[in-house]
Design a protein around this motif. Structure first.
Motif, mmCIF file in Angstrom:
data_model
loop_
_atom_site.group_PDB
_atom_site.id
_atom_site.type_symbol
_atom_site.label_atom_id
_atom_site.label_comp_id
_atom_site.label_asym_id
_atom_site.label_seq_id
_atom_site.Cartn_x
_atom_site.Cartn_y
_atom_site.Cartn_z
ATOM 1 N N LEU A 55 0.802 -1.228 0.000
ATOM 2 C CA LEU A 55 0.000 0.000 0.000
ATOM 3 C C LEU A 55 0.835 1.279 0.000
ATOM 4 O O LEU A 55 0.265 2.373 -0.025
ATOM 5 C CB LEU A 55 -0.914 0.022 1.231
ATOM 6 N N ALA A 56 2.140 1.156 0.041
ATOM 7 C CA ALA A 56 3.007 2.323 0.210
ATOM 8 C C ALA A 56 2.652 3.507 -0.692
ATOM 9 O O ALA A 56 2.613 4.649 -0.227
ATOM 10 C CB ALA A 56 4.470 1.916 0.019
ATOM 11 N N PRO A 57 2.342 3.305 -1.987
ATOM 12 C CA PRO A 57 2.038 4.473 -2.826
ATOM 13 C C PRO A 57 0.667 5.085 -2.550
ATOM 14 O O PRO A 57 0.373 6.178 -3.029
ATOM 15 C CB PRO A 57 2.072 3.892 -4.252
ATOM 16 N N SER A 58 -0.191 4.398 -1.793
ATOM 17 C CA SER A 58 -1.593 4.804 -1.667
ATOM 18 C C SER A 58 -2.008 5.226 -0.262
ATOM 19 O O SER A 58 -3.119 5.727 -0.086
ATOM 20 C CB SER A 58 -2.504 3.640 -2.097
ATOM 21 N N GLN A 128 -17.554 7.376 2.902
ATOM 22 C CA GLN A 128 -16.689 6.618 1.987
ATOM 23 C C GLN A 128 -15.250 6.566 2.494
ATOM 24 O O GLN A 128 -14.701 7.566 2.959
ATOM 25 C CB GLN A 128 -16.730 7.225 0.591
ATOM 26 N N TYR A 129 -14.666 5.372 2.376
ATOM 27 C CA TYR A 129 -13.284 5.150 2.790
ATOM 28 C C TYR A 129 -12.444 4.697 1.599
ATOM 29 O O TYR A 129 -12.936 4.016 0.699
ATOM 30 C CB TYR A 129 -13.230 4.099 3.906
ATOM 31 N N ASP A 130 -11.158 5.057 1.649
ATOM 32 C CA ASP A 130 -10.212 4.679 0.589
ATOM 33 C C ASP A 130 -9.590 3.310 0.848
ATOM 34 O O ASP A 130 -9.146 2.643 -0.081
ATOM 35 C CB ASP A 130 -9.078 5.718 0.503
ATOM 36 N N LEU A 131 -9.550 2.921 2.118
ATOM 37 C CA LEU A 131 -8.973 1.634 2.514
ATOM 38 C C LEU A 131 -9.804 1.065 3.646
ATOM 39 O O LEU A 131 -10.067 1.760 4.638
ATOM 40 C CB LEU A 131 -7.515 1.818 2.974
#
Length: 197
Positions: A55-58, A128-131
């Motif tokens: 997940l490092a880039p996000s 809303q969630y991104d992860l």
């Protein structure tokens, strides 16, 4: 098949207070106090490290939902690595208090804790969630139900990431538009990262 109760108890003992550390980021090597609650199963350090490498880039600036948060290690690791906010959901009041205490001790203002059952939480007003970190107790078999609530209830951003931790077999029946990106294993656990498509 759910793991035997003794395996869950042993996992809880392995996660005794002072035994869980944050791997990287601003809180690197910080220790998390863990409530002594039977059945509490901290995510293996190797799986956590692998997940956050994926997940490092996000992760920077992400809005995160840590469902069935348990020790809170996944969500606190996300904060350490730059997530904007983390909503922790944990039904056991004593475990939820331990997460709050760890957040306060580590001066993490981006975390909020709801001491609620995950299914009850997901019947509330959606944000809303991104992860989403989806790691329910293995013995309860809640993956399919929680995944459907997340997908149908409007909790996921358009291209959200969903991390699912489950036994190696059987694989949970997840929404068809969740596309498997990566997976790894540690002991009897499978850690899989999906992308909403």
């Amino acid at each position: 098949m759910a793991p035997p109760r003794m395996a869950l108890v042993n996992a809880a003992r392995r996660g005794a207070p002072g035994r869980i550390r944050i791997i990287a980021g601003s809180l690197r090597n910080s220790r998390l106090d863990v409530a002594d609650v039977p059945g509490l199963r901290p995510t293996a350090e190797r799986l956590r490290e692998t997940l956050f490498n994926w997940l490092a880039p996000s992760i920077e600036g992400a809005r995160v939902l840590d469902l069935c948060a348990g020790t809170g290690a996944l969500g606190i690791e996300a904060l350490s690595r730059g997530a904007a906010s983390v909503q922790f959901v944990e039904r056991e009041a004593r475990v939820a208090r331990a997460i709050e205490q760890n957040l306060a001790r580590l001066k993490q203002t981006g975390g909020a804790v709801a001491a609620l059952d995950a299914q009850v939480f997901l019947r509330g007003t959606a944000r809303q969630y991104d992860l989403v970190l989806l790691d329910p107790p293995f013995a309860l078999g809640l993956w399919d139900a929680l995944a459907q609530q997340l997908e149908q209830g409007g909790w996921l951003s358009t291209a959200a990431w969903i991390y699912v931790e489950s036994p190696r077999a059987p694989t949970p029946a997840l929404p068809a538009n969740w596309r498997l990106q990566r997976e790894s294993h540690a002991g009897d656990a499978r850690g899989a990262l999906y992308r909403r498509g």
